[in-house]
Scaffold this active site. Structure first.
Site, PDB file in Angstrom:
ATOM      1  N   LYS A 253     -29.989  21.346  52.358  1.00  0.00           N
ATOM      2  CA  LYS A 253     -31.240  20.881  53.042  1.00  0.00           C
ATOM      3  C   LYS A 253     -31.515  22.163  54.125  1.00  0.00           C
ATOM      4  CE  LYS A 253     -34.659  17.869  55.155  1.00  0.00           C
ATOM      5  NZ  LYS A 253     -34.732  16.324  55.548  1.00  0.00           N
TER       6      LYS A 253
ATOM      7  N   GLU B 241     -19.518  24.031  56.080  1.00  0.00           N
ATOM      8  CA  GLU B 241     -18.722  24.001  54.787  1.00  0.00           C
ATOM      9  C   GLU B 241     -19.450  24.436  53.484  1.00  0.00           C
ATOM     10  OE1 GLU B 241     -19.565  21.636  56.849  1.00  0.00           O
ATOM     11  OE2 GLU B 241     -18.133  19.969  57.010  1.00  0.00           O
TER      12      GLU B 241
ATOM     13  N   HIS C  61      -5.559  -5.314  44.357  1.00  0.00           N
ATOM     14  CA  HIS C  61      -4.465  -4.808  44.505  1.00  0.00           C
ATOM     15  C   HIS C  61      -4.170  -4.126  45.621  1.00  0.00           C
ATOM     16  CE1 HIS C  61      -3.529  -6.583  40.381  1.00  0.00           C
ATOM     17  NE2 HIS C  61      -4.754  -6.087  40.346  1.00  0.00           N
TER      18      HIS C  61
ATOM     19  N   GLY D 175     -31.492  13.762  53.977  1.00  0.00           N
ATOM     20  CA  GLY D 175     -30.254  14.053  53.033  1.00  0.00           C
ATOM     21  C   GLY D 175     -29.854  12.740  52.117  1.00  0.00           C
ATOM     22  N   ARG D 176     -29.648  12.032  53.087  1.00  0.00           N
ATOM     23  CA  ARG D 176     -29.061  10.617  52.235  1.00  0.00           C
ATOM     24  C   ARG D 176     -29.860   9.882  51.464  1.00  0.00           C
ATOM     25  NH1 ARG D 176     -29.068  10.422  57.513  1.00  0.00           N
ATOM     26  NH2 ARG D 176     -30.451   8.714  58.517  1.00  0.00           N
TER      27      ARG D 176
ATOM     28  N   GLU E 178     -24.892   6.424  58.244  1.00  0.00           N
ATOM     29  CA  GLU E 178     -25.611   7.346  58.933  1.00  0.00           C
ATOM     30  C   GLU E 178     -27.202   7.051  59.146  1.00  0.00           C
ATOM     31  OE1 GLU E 178     -26.468  11.367  57.056  1.00  0.00           O
ATOM     32  OE2 GLU E 178     -24.661  11.764  58.045  1.00  0.00           O
TER      33      GLU E 178
ATOM     34  N   LYS F 210     -19.600  18.964  65.183  1.00  0.00           N
ATOM     35  CA  LYS F 210     -19.802  20.112  64.689  1.00  0.00           C
ATOM     36  C   LYS F 210     -19.800  21.173  65.760  1.00  0.00           C
ATOM     37  CE  LYS F 210     -22.936  18.707  61.018  1.00  0.00           C
ATOM     38  NZ  LYS F 210     -24.315  18.635  60.633  1.00  0.00           N
TER      39      LYS F 210
HETATM   40  O1  F6P Z   1     -24.350  16.446  59.341  1.00  0.00           O
HETATM   41  C1  F6P Z   1     -24.545  15.491  58.468  1.00  0.00           C
HETATM   42  C2  F6P Z   1     -25.723  15.800  57.412  1.00  0.00           C
HETATM   43  O2  F6P Z   1     -26.769  16.623  58.068  1.00  0.00           O
HETATM   44  C3  F6P Z   1     -25.974  14.951  56.228  1.00  0.00           C
HETATM   45  O3  F6P Z   1     -27.105  14.012  56.970  1.00  0.00           O
HETATM   46  C4  F6P Z   1     -26.426  15.811  55.092  1.00  0.00           C
HETATM   47  O4  F6P Z   1     -26.564  15.049  54.131  1.00  0.00           O
HETATM   48  C5  F6P Z   1     -25.392  16.768  55.037  1.00  0.00           C
HETATM   49  O5  F6P Z   1     -24.889  16.961  56.553  1.00  0.00           O
HETATM   50  C6  F6P Z   1     -25.738  17.983  54.715  1.00  0.00           C
HETATM   51  O6  F6P Z   1     -26.725  18.722  55.184  1.00  0.00           O
HETATM   52  P1  F6P Z   1     -27.254  19.942  54.285  1.00  0.00           P
HETATM   53  O7  F6P Z   1     -27.746  19.399  53.095  1.00  0.00           O
HETATM   54  O8  F6P Z   1     -28.463  20.337  55.346  1.00  0.00           O
HETATM   55  O9  F6P Z   1     -26.266  20.952  54.112  1.00  0.00           O
END
Ligand code: F6P
Length: 538
Positions: free
Chosen positions: A215, A221, A393, A276-277, A362, A503
Site C-alpha cells: 500500500k 521487507e 496433538h 491493509g488488513r 492489529e 521499524k
Molecule cells: O507494519 C504493519 C503494516 O503496515 C500492516 O498494517 C500492513 O498490512 C503491512 O505493514 C504492509 O504494509 P504495505 O502494504 O504498505 O507494504
C-alpha cells in the site's frame, strides 16, 4: 465524547462508562452457572444463539453467556454507539480518526454505488480496477501475456507482507482446488534471505512474474525483496527494457512503482480508504484472481457482500458479527479470558488463524480510546490457533485442563453431498467432539490428573462448503466482528501506530550490525548491547 452524568460523589461518567460499569457488575456473577445448566434452564437457547449469515451458521450456544445477560450487552452496544459506527462505516465517513480516513472496504464488494462521505462515489474506480484486473489476469492465465523471451508465465511470485500477503496467501491455499492447473502462486514476505533462496529454487526467470503488493511502497521487507527479485531477473538474462513484462504492482504510490520500473498497464491502484488488513477485496487480491480466475473472485466478493448486507440490516440480537463481538466482550469481562483460539477443522484453512491474528490484533490490540485516554478495561484478545485435528496433538491439553479459560472458535466445513470418506467422517467427528468435550469435561476418574473441568466455552462456525463465496463470507464475518468490537470498546480499529516503533529501532540496530566500527549508543540497554557485541564478534 458520549453523553455525561455526574454521580453524587462528583465523578463524571459518560453513558459508555455507565453501561460498561453495569456490564462489569453483571459479568462479575453472570459467568457462574455452567453451560449445561444454561441449556437446561433456557429451552430456547440453541435457537436464540444460532445465527444464519449467508452461507454460514454461527452457533454461540456453547458460550458461557446466560440469555438474561444479553440485555446488558445490547444496552452497552447502544451506549457505545455500535449502530452509529456501523452506519458511518457504510457511509464512507472518516471513522479512522487518527489517519483521517474512511474504512470503506465494503465499497470494494458492493453491488450498489458507494459514496465516500464528503467526497465522490468510489464505485466507478472500484469497478474500473476490477475490470483491469480481470483483463490483465485473463491474459496471464491464458498465455497471451508473455515474458521477455516469449515464454508463458507459469509462476507468480507475490511479494508483500502483512495485509498485503496474509489474505492472498490464505485464500490461494484455501481455494487451491479451484486454481489454474498450470499457474503456480508463490509468496515472498520475510526479509530472511532463506525465504528467497527457498522459493527461487523452483522458479525460472523467463516464466516468472512478480507482483509487488505494498500500500505504501515503503515497507522495508517488500522493497528489499522486490529489489532482490529484479536483480535476479536481470542476472537471469531479462533485458532491463523488458523487465516490466515480469512485474506487476499494487499500491497507492504509483510514482514509486513506476520509478521501480513497472509499466502502467501492470500497475493497479489501491485507495487510501482501504486498510491493509481489510484489503483482500482490492487489487491486493490479484494473486488470488490469477489463481482462481475473475469469475471465482467475483464469488468471493459476493460472499462478503452477503455478510455486509446481513451486518448492515440485521438487528443486533440476530446480527452474527455483532454477537461474536459481544461474546468476546463478555468473555473478557466475565471469564477474564485474554485469548481466543481459532481452530479450523480444514487443512485448506490452515492459514486462517494467521490472517485473523493480523485482522483482530492489529485492529483491537490498543490501550487508548478514541478520545486519546488510556483505557481501564480489556480490549482486543490475543488471537491464535492451528488447524484441527493437528491442534489436538499440540495445545488441546491446555484447553482442556489448563487453569485459564481460552474460548475457541471452531470453524467447520460441511462436506459435499454424497458418501463421506472415513477420513472425512473422522475430521468432522473430531471437530464436533472437541467442542463437546470442552463443554462436558470428564469427571469420572478418581484420579485428579485425569479429570477435565469442562464448561469451557466455544463457538462453532459452519460453512456450507469451502468455496470462494463461503470463504468471502467467513472473512467478512470476522471483519465486521472486529470493527463491532472496536466500537463497543470505543477504540479505533483501523490504525496501527504500534508497528512503527520496531521499524525505527531496527533501522538503528541495522546500521550498527552493518558497521562494527560504529560505537553503540550510550543509552542502549545492556541486553541489546551485549547481543550486538556478540554478533559482531561473529
Ligand atoms: O507494519 C504493519 C503494516 O503496515 C500492516 O498494517 C500492513 O498490512 C503491512 O505493514 C504492509 O504494509 P504495505 O502494504 O504498505 O507494504
Amino acid at each position: 465524547m458520549s453523553a455525561e452524568r455526574v454521580l453524587p460523589d462528583g465523578e463524571v461518567r459518560t453513558a459508555f462508562q455507565e453501561s460498561l460499569a453495569a456490564l462489569r457488575e453483571r459479568a462479575r456473577t453472570g459467568g457462574a452457572c455452567t453451560i449445561m445448566e444454561l441449556f437446561a434452564r433456557e429451552p430456547e437457547r440453541l435457537a436464540r444463539l444460532t445465527l444464519e449469515c449467508g452461507p454460514l451458521s454461527v452457533d454461540l450456544s456453547r458460550q458461557r453467556l446466560p440469555l438474561a445477560e444479553l440485555a446488558s450487552l445490547f444496552a452497552h452496544a447502544d451506549a457505545a454507539g455500535w449502530q452509529a459506527g456501523r452506519e458511518r462505516m457504510f457511509a464512507g465517513e472518516t471513522i479512522n480518526i487518527t489517519e483521517h480516513r474512511a474504512a470503506f472496504h465494503v465499497a470494494l464488494r458492493a453491488s450498489n454505488p458507494m459514496t465516500l462521505a464528503g467526497d465522490g462515489e468510489v464505485t466507478s474506480e472500484v469497478r474500473e480496477t476490477l475490470q483491469r484486473m480481470r483483463e490483465w489476469s485473463a491474459a496471464v492465465r491464458d498465455g497471451r501475456h508473455r515474458g521477455a523471451g516469449g515464454e508463458r508465465i507459469t509462476d507468480i511470485l507475490a511479494i508483500g507482507i502483512g495485509g498485503s500477503a496474509l489474505g492472498p496467501k490464505l485464500t490461494c491455499e484455501a481455494l487451491a482446488s479451484c486454481a489454474h492447473p498450470d499457474l503456480r502462486i508463490h509468496f515472498l514476505a520475510n526479509i530472511d534471505p532463506a525465504a528467497w533462496q527457498s522459493v527461487r529454487q523452483v522458479l525460472k526467470c523467463r516464466s516468472t512474474l512478480a507482483i509487488i503488493s505494498s500500500k505504501t511502497w515503503s515497507t522495508a521487507e517488500t522493497i528489499a525483496n522486490a529489489t532482490t527479485v529484479r536483480e535476479w531477473l536481470i542476472a537471469g538474462g531479462i533485458p532491463p527494457a523488458e523487465l516490466h513484462r515480469h512485474f506487476a504492482g499494487v499500491t497507492t504510490r504509483a510514482d514509486r512503482a513506476l520509478e521501480f520500473g513497472l509499466a502502467h498497464s501492470a500497475l493497479f491502484p489501491l485507495a487510501d480508504w482501504v486498510g491493509g488488513r481489510y484489503s483482500l477485496w482490492s487489487a491486493i487480491g490479484l494473486p488470488l484472481m490469477l489463481a482462481i480466475g475473475a469469475d471465482a473472485f467475483d464469488e468471493l466478493l459476493a460472499g462478503a457482500r452477503s455478510v455486509d448486507e446481513h451486518f448492515r440490516t440485521a438487528p443486533i440480537e440476530r446480527n452474527a458479527p455483532a454477537m461474536l463481538a459481544l461474546v468476546s466482550l463478555w468473555n473478557s469481562l466475565a471469564l477474564g479470558s485474554q485469548t481466543e483460539a481459532v481452530i479450523p477443522y480444514s487443512a485448506a484453512l490452515r492459514r486462517l488463524p494467521a490472517y485473523l491474528q493480523q485482522l483482530q490484533m492489529e485492529s483491537n490490540g490498543k490501550s487508548v480510546d478514541i478520545d486519546g485516554a488510556t483505557v481501564d478495561y480489556p480490549t482486543g484478545a490475543v488471537i491464535w490457533g492451528e488447524p484441527g485435528t493437528d491442534a489436538q496433538h499440540s495445545f488441546f491439553q491446555a484447553l482442556h485442563q489448563g487453569p485459564a479459560i481460552q474460548p475457541v472458535d471452531f470453524v467447520l466445513v460441511a462436506p459435499a453431498p454424497g458418501p463421506l470418506s472415513q477420513a472425512g467422517v473422522m475430521l468432522l467427528a473430531n471437530g464436533l467432539a472437541q467442542a463437546e468435550a470442552l463443554l462436558r469435561g470428564d469427571h469420572e476418574s478418581d484420579d485428579p490428573h485425569r479429570r477435565c473441568p469442562g464448561n469451557r466455552p466455544s463457538t462453532t462456525i459452519l460453512l456450507d462448503a469451502l468455496t470462494p463465496r463461503s470463504l468471502g463470507a467467513l472473512l467478512a464475518l470476522y471483519e465486521h466482528k472486529t470493527a463491532s468490537l472496536g466500537w463497543m470498546l470505543r477504540i479505533n480499529s483501523f490504525d496501527q501506530w504500534g508497528v512503527e516503533l520496531g521499524k525505527r529501532v531496527a533501522l538503528g540496530i541495522g546500521a550498527l550490525l552493518a558497521d562494527p566500527a560504529l560505537a553503540l549508543p550510550a543509552d542502549m540497554d545492556p541486553s541489546t548491547s551485549a547481543l550486538i557485541a556478540r554478533l559482531r564478534r561473529r
